[in-house]
Design an enzyme around this catalytic site. Structure first.
Site, PDB file in Angstrom:
ATOM      1  N   GLY A  76       0.777  -1.401  -0.073  1.00 31.61           N
ATOM      2  CA  GLY A  76       0.047   0.069  -0.015  1.00 31.61           C
ATOM      3  C   GLY A  76       0.727   1.266   0.028  1.00 31.61           C
ATOM      4  CG  MET A  87      -0.470  -7.785  -6.768  1.00 27.12           C
ATOM      5  SD  MET A  87       0.413  -6.633  -8.383  1.00 27.12           S
ATOM      6  CE  MET A  87       1.363  -8.256  -8.701  1.00 27.12           C
ATOM      7  CE  LYS A  88      -9.361 -12.859  -8.135  1.00 24.67           C
ATOM      8  NZ  LYS A  88     -10.147 -12.897  -9.263  1.00 24.67           N
ATOM      9  CB  ILE A  89      -6.716 -10.143 -14.596  1.00 25.92           C
ATOM     10  CG1 ILE A  89      -5.300 -10.162 -14.518  1.00 25.92           C
ATOM     11  CG2 ILE A  89      -7.479  -9.751 -15.782  1.00 25.92           C
ATOM     12  CD1 ILE A  89      -4.710 -11.443 -15.459  1.00 25.92           C
ATOM     13  CG  LEU A  90     -10.343  -5.617 -11.919  1.00 25.88           C
ATOM     14  CD1 LEU A  90     -10.176  -4.205 -12.084  1.00 25.88           C
ATOM     15  CD2 LEU A  90     -11.230  -6.151 -10.855  1.00 25.88           C
ATOM     16  CG  ASN A 100      -3.206  -0.830 -13.136  1.00 32.84           C
ATOM     17  OD1 ASN A 100      -2.963  -0.885 -11.981  1.00 32.84           O
ATOM     18  ND2 ASN A 100      -2.594  -1.822 -13.933  1.00 32.84           N
ATOM     19  CG  HIS A 117       2.071  -2.503 -15.514  1.00 32.97           C
ATOM     20  ND1 HIS A 117       1.992  -3.651 -14.940  1.00 32.97           N
ATOM     21  CD2 HIS A 117       3.017  -2.689 -16.536  1.00 32.97           C
ATOM     22  CE1 HIS A 117       3.096  -4.569 -15.500  1.00 32.97           C
ATOM     23  NE2 HIS A 117       3.609  -4.115 -16.744  1.00 32.97           N
ATOM     24  CB  SER A 142       2.180   2.674 -18.484  1.00 34.86           C
ATOM     25  OG  SER A 142       3.300   2.375 -19.398  1.00 34.86           O
TER      26      SER A 142
END
Ligand code: GRF
Length: 216
Positions: free
Chosen positions: A16, A94-97, A111, A113, A140
């Site tokens: 965080g 860290m989880k793909i939506l 986001n 990255h 990015s």
């Protein structure tokens, strides 16, 4: 709490530090927004403690409590709608939506990255940049769609790779800039300078390429 402020939800999975930078920007009045909730997909991560320290309500959604990713994302989406959020900020989530989620909030999810997308989506970006002897790395900030680290990139920060760099030193340097610029880009959204309607707009003009900052 002033009612004209934009309502932000921050999604996290870990430490965080990025969340903290956004909290600090709000507290300092640099970001005219309220973080109305922090959501984590991991229990007991330090980011949740940071939210509690800032008196921000938290919610934890564990994948094992749901039949599939879709069900989990719909539960998160329902909470976000209850909070009437204007913007969803992914900060180390860290989880793909799922596509159902990203479509429901199209143009309202940002986001960050740690690579110069489209280079190095996914994990281990510092290691990959060093192994490839890249001369620069960076991060990015992009609107989120259903593709991992996909979605239109709106801002990039380019950081030179030094001969002395290892993964840790490069990561620390890039993170320092992430924490400076993510609140700024979120601020553009909050002020209405940055928006998304089928494509990204900046100051009412289509953003044809990302805004780029170069570091020494
Ligand atoms: C950030 O460096 C960001 O680039 C990536 O995850 C990291 C989050 O770390 N998406 P933290 O949990 O904010 O400390």
């Amino acid at each position: 709490m002033s009612s004209n402020k934009k309502r932000i939800a921050v999604l996290i999975s870990g430490e965080g530090q990025t969340l903290q930078a956004i909290i600090n920007a709000c507290n300092a009045g640099k970001l005219n927004a309220d973080i109305v909730t922090v959501i984590s997909n991991k229990a007991d991560v330090y980011g949740l403690q940071r939210a509690k320290n800032a008196n921000i309500p938290t919610h934890t959604f564990l994948r094992k409590s749901y039949a599939d990713n879709q069900q989990m994302d719909m539960a998160i989406a329902d909470i976000l709608e209850q909070y009437q959020v204007d913007l969803i900020v992914l900060a180390g989530y860290m989880k793909i939506l799922t596509a159902t989620f990203t479509q429901r909030f199209e143009g309202k999810i940002l986001n960050i990255h740690p690579s110069l997308l489209p280079k190095y989506p996914g994990l281990h970006t510092y290691q990959r940049a060093l192994e490839n002897h890249d001369s620069e790395h960076g991060f990015s900030i992009h609107f989120v769609n259903e593709e991992m680290d996909g979605g239109q990139v709106v801002f990039q920060c380019k950081v030179p790779i030094l001969a002395t760099d290892d993964e840790d030193s490069l990561c620390n340097r890039v993170k320092q800039y992430e924490q400076r610029y993510y609140p700024q880009v979120i601020g553009w959204f909050v002020e209405g300078r940055l928006s998304y309607h089928s494509e990204a707009y900046f100051d009412d003009k289509p953003l044809t390429s990302p805004i780029v900052e170069y570091q020494e």
